[in-house]
Write an enzyme that holds these catalytic residues in place. Structure first.
Site, short mmCIF file in Angstrom:
data_model
loop_
_atom_site.label_atom_id
_atom_site.label_comp_id
_atom_site.label_asym_id
_atom_site.label_seq_id
_atom_site.Cartn_x
_atom_site.Cartn_y
_atom_site.Cartn_z
N GLY A 1 0.15 3.01 13.79
CA GLY A 1 0.76 1.74 14.22
C GLY A 1 -0.15 1.00 15.18
O GLY A 1 -0.32 -0.23 15.08
N LYS B 1 0.90 -1.17 0.00
CA LYS B 1 0.00 0.00 0.00
C LYS B 1 0.93 1.21 0.00
O LYS B 1 1.54 1.54 0.99
CB LYS B 1 -0.90 -0.01 1.23
N GLU C 1 7.43 0.11 12.73
CA GLU C 1 8.56 1.04 12.83
C GLU C 1 7.96 2.44 12.88
O GLU C 1 7.46 2.93 11.89
CB GLU C 1 9.47 0.81 11.62
N GLY D 1 5.49 4.28 10.05
CA GLY D 1 4.71 5.52 10.06
C GLY D 1 4.48 5.99 11.48
O GLY D 1 5.33 5.81 12.36
N SER D 2 3.31 6.58 11.72
CA SER D 2 3.07 7.24 13.01
C SER D 2 2.57 6.25 14.07
O SER D 2 2.08 5.17 13.76
CB SER D 2 2.02 8.34 12.81
N GLU E 1 7.88 14.02 18.34
CA GLU E 1 8.55 13.98 17.04
C GLU E 1 8.08 15.16 16.19
O GLU E 1 6.89 15.34 15.97
CB GLU E 1 8.20 12.66 16.35
N CYS F 1 12.73 8.96 10.38
CA CYS F 1 12.30 8.41 11.68
C CYS F 1 13.46 8.39 12.66
O CYS F 1 13.26 8.58 13.86
CB CYS F 1 11.69 7.04 11.49
P1 NAD Z 1 0.61 7.78 8.87
O1 NAD Z 1 1.08 6.82 9.90
O2 NAD Z 1 -0.80 8.24 8.99
O3 NAD Z 1 0.78 7.15 7.39
C1 NAD Z 1 1.73 6.20 7.02
C2 NAD Z 1 1.05 5.16 6.12
O4 NAD Z 1 -0.01 4.52 6.81
C3 NAD Z 1 0.45 5.73 4.84
O5 NAD Z 1 0.63 4.82 3.79
C4 NAD Z 1 -1.02 5.83 5.20
O6 NAD Z 1 -1.86 5.77 4.08
C5 NAD Z 1 -1.21 4.60 6.06
N1 NAD Z 1 -2.35 4.67 6.98
C6 NAD Z 1 -2.88 5.77 7.58
N2 NAD Z 1 -3.92 5.42 8.37
C7 NAD Z 1 -4.05 4.08 8.27
C8 NAD Z 1 -4.93 3.12 8.87
N3 NAD Z 1 -5.89 3.47 9.72
N4 NAD Z 1 -4.76 1.82 8.57
C9 NAD Z 1 -3.79 1.43 7.72
N5 NAD Z 1 -2.94 2.28 7.11
C10 NAD Z 1 -3.06 3.60 7.39
O7 NAD Z 1 1.59 8.97 8.87
P2 NAD Z 1 1.33 10.41 8.22
O8 NAD Z 1 -0.02 10.93 8.58
O9 NAD Z 1 1.67 10.33 6.80
O10 NAD Z 1 2.39 11.26 9.02
C11 NAD Z 1 2.13 11.65 10.37
C12 NAD Z 1 3.32 11.46 11.25
O11 NAD Z 1 3.78 10.11 11.19
C13 NAD Z 1 4.55 12.25 10.84
O12 NAD Z 1 4.51 13.55 11.24
C14 NAD Z 1 5.62 11.46 11.53
O13 NAD Z 1 5.75 11.82 12.88
C15 NAD Z 1 5.15 10.07 11.43
N6 NAD Z 1 5.81 9.36 10.33
C16 NAD Z 1 6.85 8.57 10.66
C17 NAD Z 1 7.52 7.88 9.68
C18 NAD Z 1 8.65 7.00 10.02
O14 NAD Z 1 9.48 6.72 9.19
N7 NAD Z 1 8.72 6.51 11.23
C19 NAD Z 1 7.14 8.02 8.36
C20 NAD Z 1 6.06 8.83 8.03
C21 NAD Z 1 5.40 9.49 9.04
#
Ligand code: NAD
Length: 484
Positions: A235, A177, A252, A230-231, A386, A286
């Site tokens: 997670g 995805k 992660e 991601g966030s 963060e 991250c």
């Molecule tokens: P996010 O966690 O919302 O998105 C990351 C991924 O998860 C995207 O592909 C998104 O479509 C997907 N996603 C979102 N909601 C989901 C759900 N309910 N179920 C399954 N998948 C879902 O992150 P974001 O909104 O893009 O960014 C917000 C914060 O996340 C950033 O400010 C940062 O602090 C953090 N972030 C961390 C990393 C990292 O490498 N650790 C990377 C991106 C963002």
């Protein structure tokens, strides 16, 4: 510069497909202009992709193959990325904002994952367990089956490469995805899989919204294993969905990582760690070095040096920044930029001092000045949350115990660093720091060969290194009762 196609499709079961949820605009964050449209997957698309991956897995096409052959195909995907490096890098910069030279590094890094894990395919061995004369016993490590991989926007090429290469090397079929803000470059993984000869269903790539396609994928009963970067809130949502289906996941989730800088550290050399640690990819990393905890005797010098590094960076559109050097691109979106600027503002309200930066650039695009904040205390939000932007917080410590307590004083625990000429002190710190990686005298020391992952709210499971392979396999024991 090559022209970018106006419309990009998903890739399901070996064919390019429109999305049931329509299309999404992909924006160049350096200009605010639309780069292209991408198909947007709905639940039915997710279901088709998972079914295709499941069928392929059950066919045995990947698992019957000799691993060394599968490993060669994985390596061929990396070679394909390298052969298309320039084009991928340009699209990456247009959709994500980072300087072109950083995009080239990202594509090269992605290719290296395929090289590394392609090489490891034939090393996933079982063992024979002695049970006495009447038995012959052995273990095999089998792929889970369908691996779902939910990718963030900060390193869309490298993060997909990280999980996809290890999952394929161990014989899993994958559903990716891609991130809705930066989905375009993920198309090259589908092309690379085709070029390497992977059968239909082995690699499926879908762009979709997180709460729609992402949620549907993580909750799909046909998925056997999930990888997410991601966030923290997302997670938790994914871990909850995984728990409902009783499937394992790797999370992660970012961090608030700290470098402890002792009074005997080489601060001139540390300027390089500041440059890479917090301003690479405009701090959207991250494992960024978002906190420096410096001995109070060197605090003034540290603030001066950090200010000089921040001011040396020329900020502007990544596409104009082809050469490695003192420059920085835009952040991924105006929303992320405003969030970071808002956190800087809040830090000043809580008593911190902005040494330099902190403001959006006076031009279109998601630009934030490289920022240094001093007089930060451990209880401030800026020291605990963060930012995910080019914002360095400088804190001070009196003694070693104090430094460790501050470094360990957040909910996160992804990486950490200690800078000192005293090896005993560094080794002590390495033992006491609660983080998945400890860097001594160089931020980001290590590489794809070294295991990476979090303590605490930074998540669980390990990516990179040989450890990552164990995310993608489950152990089966075979015990044979022998006659006589
Ligand atoms: P996010 O966690 O919302 O998105 C990351 C991924 O998860 C995207 O592909 C998104 O479509 C997907 N996603 C979102 N909601 C989901 C759900 N309910 N179920 C399954 N998948 C879902 O992150 P974001 O909104 O893009 O960014 C917000 C914060 O996340 C950033 O400010 C940062 O602090 C953090 N972030 C961390 C990393 C990292 O490498 N650790 C990377 C991106 C963002």
């Amino acid at each position: 510069m090559a022209e970018i196609a106006a419309y990009w499709r998903n890739y399901i079961d070996g064919a390019w497909a429109d999305g049931g949820a329509g299309r999404i605009d992909v924006t160049d964050p350096a200009t605010g202009e639309t780069v292209a449209e991408h198909a947007l997957a709905d639940d039915a698309d997710v279901d088709r992709a998972v079914q295709a991956a499941g069928r392929l897995h059950r066919s045995g096409a990947l698992t019957d193959m000799r691993p060394i052959e599968r490993g060669r195909m994985v390596q061929a995907m990396g070679a394909y990325l390298l052969a298309n490096k320039e084009e991928i890098a340009e699209v990456l910069t247009r959709e994500q904002g980072k300087p072109l030279w950083e995009s080239v590094i990202e594509v090269e890094g992605a290719a290296a994952y395929f090289e590394y894990y392609g090489n490891q395919a034939s090393t996933v061995e079982g063992r024979s367990i002695p049970l006495g004369a009447g038995y012959f016993d052995w273990t095999v490590n089998e792929p889970f089956g369908v691996s779902a991989q939910i990718i963030p926007w900060n390193y869309p090429v490298e993060m997909t490469a990280r999980s996809l290469s290890a999952a394929l090397a161990t014989g899993n079929a994958c559903v990716i995805k891609s991130p809705e803000m930066t989905p375009l470059t993920n198309a090259w993984f589908a092309r690379a899989a085709e070029a390497a000869g992977f059968p239909a269903g082995a690699v499926n790539v879908l762009c979709g919204l997180g709460h729609e396609a992402g949620a549907a994928l993580s909750a799909h009963p046909g998925v056997n294993q999930i990888v997410f970067t991601g966030s923290v809130p997302t997670g938790i949502a994914i871990a909850t969905a995984a728990a409902r289906n009783l499937v394992p996941c790797v999370l992660e989730l970012g961090g608030k990582s700290a470098a402890i800088v002792h009074d005997d550290a080489d601060l001139a050399a540390f300027e390089n760690d500041i440059r890479w640690g917090i301003y690479f990819n405009a701090g959207q990393v991250c494992s960024a070095m978002s906190r420096v905890i410096v001995h109070e005797s060197r605090a003034e010098e540290m603030v001066e040096r950090a200010e000089a590094v921040a001011k040396s960076l020329l900020v502007g559109p990544g596409i104009e920044r082809a050469e490695f050097g003192a420059n920085m691109g835009s952040m991924v979106s105006v929303r992320q930029r405003d969030r970071a600027a808002g956190m800087v503002q809040r830090a000043t309200e809580q008593g911190a001092r902005v040494v330099t930066g902190g403001r959006p650039l006076n031009r279109p695009g998601a630009f934030l000045e490289p920022t240094v904040i001093a007089d930060v205390s451990p209880d401030m939000d800026i020291a605990r949350e963060e930012v995910f932007g080019p914002v360095l917080s400088i804190l001070t410590f009196r003694d070693e115990a104090d430094a460790i307590e501050i470094a360990n004083g957040t909910d996160y625990g992804l990486v950490s660093g200690v800078f000192t000429a005293d090896l005993d002190r560094a080794t002590r710190a390495a033992r006491q720091l609660r983080a998945g990686q400890v860097f001594v005298n160089e931020w980001y020391a290590g590489g794809i060969e070294t295991p990476f992952g979090g303590y605490g709210k930074s998540g669980y499971g390990r990516e990179k290194g040989r450890e990552a392979l164990w995310n993608y396999v489950q152990t089966k024991n075979v015990a044979v009762r022998l006659k006589g």
